[in-house]
Structure formats: C-alpha cells, structure tokens
Design an enzyme around this catalytic site. Structure first.
Site, PDB file in Angstrom:
ATOM      1  N   CYS A   1      -4.868  -6.075   6.808  1.00  0.00           N
ATOM      2  CA  CYS A   1      -6.169  -5.424   6.793  1.00  0.00           C
ATOM      3  C   CYS A   1      -7.064  -6.020   7.859  1.00  0.00           C
ATOM      4  CB  CYS A   1      -6.819  -5.615   5.436  1.00  0.00           C
ATOM      5  SG  CYS A   1      -5.756  -5.071   4.100  1.00  0.00           S
TER       6      CYS A   1
ATOM      7  N   GLY B   1      -5.730  -1.233   9.508  1.00  0.00           N
ATOM      8  CA  GLY B   1      -5.654  -0.593   8.199  1.00  0.00           C
ATOM      9  C   GLY B   1      -6.274   0.775   8.257  1.00  0.00           C
TER      10      GLY B   1
ATOM     11  N   ASN C   1      -7.713 -10.290   3.701  1.00  0.00           N
ATOM     12  CA  ASN C   1      -6.584  -9.842   4.514  1.00  0.00           C
ATOM     13  C   ASN C   1      -5.428 -10.784   4.218  1.00  0.00           C
ATOM     14  OD1 ASN C   1      -5.755 -10.179   8.050  1.00  0.00           O
ATOM     15  ND2 ASN C   1      -4.764  -8.936   6.500  1.00  0.00           N
TER      16      ASN C   1
ATOM     17  N   TYR D   1       2.619  -6.947  17.452  1.00  0.00           N
ATOM     18  CA  TYR D   1       2.225  -5.579  17.118  1.00  0.00           C
ATOM     19  C   TYR D   1       0.802  -5.439  16.574  1.00  0.00           C
ATOM     20  CZ  TYR D   1       1.919  -1.361  14.169  1.00  0.00           C
ATOM     21  OH  TYR D   1       1.502  -0.216  13.550  1.00  0.00           O
TER      22      TYR D   1
HETATM   23  O1  LIG Z   1      10.800   1.032  13.819  1.00  0.00           O
HETATM   24  P1  LIG Z   1       9.543   1.545  13.178  1.00  0.00           P
HETATM   25  O2  LIG Z   1       9.603   1.410  11.692  1.00  0.00           O
HETATM   26  O3  LIG Z   1       9.168   2.907  13.633  1.00  0.00           O
HETATM   27  O4  LIG Z   1       8.361   0.553  13.571  1.00  0.00           O
HETATM   28  C1  LIG Z   1       8.095   0.097  14.855  1.00  0.00           C
HETATM   29  C2  LIG Z   1       7.181   1.027  15.605  1.00  0.00           C
HETATM   30  O5  LIG Z   1       5.919   1.203  14.905  1.00  0.00           O
HETATM   31  C3  LIG Z   1       4.843   0.693  15.670  1.00  0.00           C
HETATM   32  O6  LIG Z   1       4.147   1.737  16.336  1.00  0.00           O
HETATM   33  P2  LIG Z   1       2.878   2.487  15.729  1.00  0.00           P
HETATM   34  O7  LIG Z   1       3.034   3.938  15.891  1.00  0.00           O
HETATM   35  O8  LIG Z   1       2.608   2.021  14.339  1.00  0.00           O
HETATM   36  O9  LIG Z   1       1.617   1.971  16.577  1.00  0.00           O
HETATM   37  P3  LIG Z   1       1.274   1.889  18.132  1.00  0.00           P
HETATM   38  O10 LIG Z   1       0.703   3.213  18.542  1.00  0.00           O
HETATM   39  O11 LIG Z   1       0.243   0.786  18.176  1.00  0.00           O
HETATM   40  O12 LIG Z   1       2.483   1.531  18.913  1.00  0.00           O
HETATM   41  C4  LIG Z   1       5.476  -0.218  16.699  1.00  0.00           C
HETATM   42  O13 LIG Z   1       4.689  -0.307  17.865  1.00  0.00           O
HETATM   43  C5  LIG Z   1       6.793   0.467  16.971  1.00  0.00           C
HETATM   44  O14 LIG Z   1       6.607   1.533  17.878  1.00  0.00           O
HETATM   45  N1  LIG Z   2      -2.617  -5.981   4.401  1.00  0.00           N
HETATM   46  C1  LIG Z   2      -3.510  -6.641   3.720  1.00  0.00           C
HETATM   47  O1  LIG Z   2      -4.137  -7.560   4.189  1.00  0.00           O
HETATM   48  C2  LIG Z   2      -3.655  -6.187   2.294  1.00  0.00           C
HETATM   49  C3  LIG Z   2      -4.661  -6.921   1.443  1.00  0.00           C
HETATM   50  C4  LIG Z   2      -4.332  -6.811  -0.045  1.00  0.00           C
HETATM   51  N2  LIG Z   2      -3.117  -7.492  -0.346  1.00  0.00           N
HETATM   52  C5  LIG Z   2      -4.240  -5.340  -0.448  1.00  0.00           C
HETATM   53  O2  LIG Z   2      -3.204  -4.820  -0.661  1.00  0.00           O
HETATM   54  O3  LIG Z   2      -5.237  -4.688  -0.525  1.00  0.00           O
HETATM   55 MG   LIG Z   3       4.520   1.714  18.543  1.00  0.00          MG
END
Ligand SMILES: O=P(O)(O)OC[C@H]1O[C@H](OP(=O)(O)OP(=O)(O)O)[C@H](O)[C@@H]1O
Ligand SMILES: NC(=O)CC[C@H](N)C(=O)O
Ligand SMILES: [Mg+2]
Length: 502
Positions: free
Chosen positions: A2, A28, A102, A258
């Site tokens: 989060c 989030g 978070n 990421y």
């Molecule tokens: O193998 P997966 O389960 O698909 O997860 C990995 C992917 O997910 C994320 O991208 P996302 O679309 O969340 O965000 P971004 O636009 O910041 O790259 C990350 O950057 C990879 O591209």
């Molecule tokens: N990703 C997080 O930081 C989650 C905070 C908390 N564990 C929730 O589920 O709301």
């Molecule tokens: Mg991505």
C-alpha cells in the site's frame, strides 16, 4: 504494497494528502482513504473502494477539514478487497486513535486471540491492520495517563514491536497529542520523513516514497530507520527514538524491481538508478551467454521495465524501440485482485506497433515474471505482429516462493517459475529463448546505490524469510485463505461489514 502518507501542518491538509495519494496510486488501486482532525478534535473520515480520483469527490474534500491528517491507498494482502477493510482504521479508546499500515503481519490471527483474551478487544474484520491498531491501542491504554509524553509514546511502540510480526510501515494519529510513524525492525517496507518551512513554522510529512514529498512541496529529510519511531506533536515538535531491540535494515528487494516509482529515493537508493544498474548487469549477462543470438531490436514491456530495457539496448548496442503502446487509463495489472481481472487487463493495457515486430528478432524485456500473466499474452501479441524470433529477458530472477510481507502472492503454485526450469518456463510463455537476472546481480544493482544495505528480503527468490518465523503451517494457511475463490467469498462476506461513510 500500500501507499501511506501523513502531514502535520498549520494549514488545511486535505488537498496535499489527496495529491500525495495520487502519486502513490501505483502502490494500491483497490481502495483509498483519508482521515483528518478538525478544530474540535474530531476525526473526519472518507474511505471507499476505487482509485483516489473516484473516492474523493468535492463533498468529501469539504468534509476532510483540519491541519493534520493521514491517507492510504490499498492493495489488499489480508482479508479481502471489501471497503470494510479499507484504511485508515479507527478506535475511540484510548484518546481516539487512527492508523494506516503498509505491509503484512504474519501473526494477526494470534494477535486477535490475544486482544480478546487480554483486553476484551474485538477486531471486526479480517484485516491485519485493524489488529495492529488494536495492539497499539492496548499498549497506550497500559500507560494509563490522561496525557502522553513522547517517552510514553515510545514505550507503547516498543511493546507493540515485541508483539507483532511481519512487515509494517505505519502512521498513526492520537487525538490531542500528535502523529507517530514507525517501521518494523527489518525496515521491509519503506517510509520517509520530509519537512517544509512555512511562515517561520516547520511542518512535517511522512510518506511511503519520496515522490509524495516532492509533489506536496516537502523537502526530503531522511528515511525512518528500521525499528524507529518518529513522533511529531500537533504543535510541531519532533521526537525520534529507536524502539526495537535488534534493528537491521533488510528492505524488500521487490520495491526496487517493481513496486516503487523510479523518481523515488528509498533507503538511500534512487530507484531509477538501481533499475539502470539492473539493465547494465542483465545486458552483460545476455552479451556473454547469448553470443550466438541475432537480436535486431530491444523492446520494453511498459511501464516498469522501460528504464531497464533502455540500458540493455545500450549495453548490447542494439536499437531500443517502443513496440508496445500502453493505454494510460488502465492501471497496473499485477496488483489487481483476481486472475481473471489481471488477464483481461493486459490486453486492454498494451497494444503492438506491428512495424516494430514484423520480420524481426526481438528481445522483450520485463522487470519480472511472476504469474506469467503479462508475458504469455505479450508474446502472443508479438507473434501476431509478425516477430520472427522472440527472446525474453527478466531483470529479476525466477520467483518461486510466496510473499508474506505485503505482496499478494500467497501460494507458490500460482508462480510460473515454481518447480520449473528456465526452458520449461520459456516453453510456457512461448519464447525462443529466456534469460533471468542472477540474484547476486540484482542485489548488487541496488547496493551500488547504497553499499550500507548489507542484506535484503529476497524471500520470493529464495524462500528465506528475514523475520525467521514463517512456518510451513502459516504458508499453508494463507494459501487456503487467499486463493482466488476464497478471496471472492471473503469479499462478499466482508461487504456486509461495511460502515456507512458516503
Ligand atoms: O508475470 P506477471 O504476473 O504478469 O507479473 C509481472 C508483470 O506485472 C507487472 O506489470 P504491471 O502491469 O503490474 O505494471 P507496470 O505498468 O508498472 O509495468 C510487472 O512490471 C510485470 O510486467
Ligand atoms: N499491501 C499492503 O500493504 C496491505 C496492508 C494490509 N495488510 C491490508 O491488507 O490492508
Ligand atoms: Mg509491467
């Protein structure tokens, strides 16, 4: 993962908190909330499911009066996506307390039992954060005074550290006292402190990432140390104390891969620079191991991998082309709550520019491959666009273990690399060749920016959990509770718990 923010100011904070949450939105997307304290010492709350821009309408902003407040954007890792588990949480006793969190606690079930047995405190939701707030409230209660000194605040945080396990970066407000921010003894989740001088007075801000300070016009002061608590009274005095017995910084390495924005600096590391180093090292590995390959072009999978791919292209001396266009109105897919939603979002989010693929051998670059949701579809799209050969590089190593510290990856079975070697994964996602970064190269990429970080939480790659207390029983339990169908059911149940706050 989060996003949290807190501001102690001398002027209304609603707009600054709102703006900060919009730049933490990438942490989030499920729910958002803000609590302020008005001039009659009442909490003013708005929280709901949705993006920041959907949750706060003018009527809510008008409601959020006061010069102090905290905010949250949620990516659920406990309970469900229901609004009843959205944050901030509130308890009326002692003093009136509210908190944003978070991270993820690994002993919240035990904490709920302890709370009931010891203090007759009832936790109404499945949220670990609600349990955390009640534990903190219990320890404030033990001080048993009308007015708390900074030392009393630190005493309660010390006792809280002793009881709660897992990852937590938190900001809490105590009516008629102040705002306190604290971070778990391993500093798994980030938290920074900023300040701003206004008309001779100092205002303070806490946030998950420094980018929020930039947006709100605060200057970065420092990271909150692992195990440390920083207390700011409502009249602007700052007190800080180490509250953990054996603090040791081991931040989550996935923040750098990421989660965090590239324009943030966390734990002394520029996220952007760390990603460039990842590209440099992965580029070198490709140059060494794939000498036989005839790569025509390097293409990132937007958005997080862009900076990494650019560096790889530079190292390989190949052209870098934006072969995929990202729909700016679709958010991050990995942090969406269910597999069906994630899968359908990838296609809506990314589209090819066919000329960049037609008849070419392309090297696609992503920051990570987790469930393979993105890579499987992207490779199909690249083939449909006419790519001759498709090579794929991941800036993170194979992810084979669940995360228990705030990333919603509760079971190893959902991970594409679990129990599979590189060739098998390559076959599944449909590429001609696949390469992963080595773990050492990844950690060095981050350490290059801050060599004082000796270790990281790398549990998703190694299965070793820095808190040292994650048992197989616990992992089995979260696998049962947090698979897609269990989550759906829990979300439906939890909806009935919703408090009315429209
Ligand atoms: O193998 P997966 O389960 O698909 O997860 C990995 C992917 O997910 C994320 O991208 P996302 O679309 O969340 O965000 P971004 O636009 O910041 O790259 C990350 O950057 C990879 O591209
Ligand atoms: N990703 C997080 O930081 C989650 C905070 C908390 N564990 C929730 O589920 O709301
Ligand atoms: Mg991505």
């Amino acid at each position: 993962m989060c996003g949290i923010v807190g501001i102690v100011s001398h002027q209304p904070v609603n707009q600054s908190i709102y703006d900060s949450l919009t730049v933490l939105q990438h942490r989030g997307q499920d729910a958002a909330g803000i609590v302020t304290i008005d001039d009659e010492n009442r909490f003013r709350l708005r929280k709901a499911n949705g993006l920041v821009s959907d949750v706060f309408q003018q009527v809510h902003m008008l409601r959020l009066q006061g010069n102090t407040g905290i905010g949250h954007v949620r990516y659920p890792t406990a309970g469900s996506s229901s609004v009843s588990e959205a944050q901030p949480f509130y308890v009326n006793s002692p003093y009136g307390l509210t908190l944003v969190h978070n991270g993820n606690l690994t002993n919240s079930k035990e904490l709920k039992e302890v709370l009931f047995k010891r203090a007759r405190r009832h936790v109404n939701t499945n949220s670990d954060s609600e349990a955390l707030l009640n534990i903190l409230a219990y320890h404030f209660d033990q001080i048993d005074k009308d007015s708390l000194t900074p030392e009393d605040i630190f005493t309660a945080i010390k006792a809280t550290h002793k009881e709660i396990r897992g990852a937590y970066a938190c900001i809490a407000m105590i009516i008629q006292h102040g705002m306190v921010a604290f971070r778990d003894p391993h500093g798994i989740r980030p938290l920074v402190l900023g300040k701003r001088e206004d008309s001779g007075k100092t205002e303070y801000m806490f946030a998950s990432e420094s980018v929020a300070l930039d947006t709100a016009g605060f200057e970065f002061v420092r990271d909150v140390e692992p195990g440390e608590a920083i207390y700011i009274t409502f009249d602007g005095k700052l007190y800080a104390q180490q509250c953990a017995e054996n603090p040791q910084l081991t931040p989550c390495i996935f923040e750098f891969v990421y989660f965090a924005r590239p324009d943030s600096c966390i734990d002394g590391v520029s996220v952007y620079a760390a990603r460039v180093h990842m590209g440099e090292r992965l580029g070198q590995k490709i140059a060494k191991e794939w000498q036989d390959l005839d790569i025509d072009v390097v293409i990132p999978i937007p958005e997080t991998s862009n900076d990494i791919a650019l560096r790889i292209a530079h190292v390989l001396n190949k052209p870098y082309r934006q072969g995929f266009v990202k729909n700016r109105y679709v958010g991050r897919t990995f942090i969406m709550p269910g597999q069906a939603q994630r899968t359908s979002a990838v296609r809506r989010k990314l589209n090819t520019i066919s000329a960049e693929f037609k008849g070419k051998n392309v090297l696609l670059v992503d920051d990570s491959i987790v469930r393979g949701t993105t890579s499987e579809q992207i490779v199909e799209m690249a083939r449909a666009a006419g790519a001759k050969k498709i090579y794929f590089a991941s800036a993170a190593p194979e992810i084979r273990y669940p995360n228990v510290y705030g990333i919603d990856m509760p079971t190893k079975h959902e991970l594409i690399a679990y129990n599979r070697e590189v060739d098998e994964i390559a076959k599944l996602i449909g590429v001609d060749r696949l390469i992963f970064q080595d773990l050492e190269a990844l950690t060095l990429s981050v350490q290059e920016e801050n060599p004082t970080i000796k270790d990281f939480d790398c549990s998703v790659f190694t299965g070793l959990y820095v808190t040292g207390d994650v048992t197989q029983d616990y992992l089995d339990n979260i696998a049962n509770l947090r698979n897609d169908s269990a989550k759906k059911k829990r979300a439906k149940d939890a909806t009935n718990l919703e408090i009315h706050n429209e």
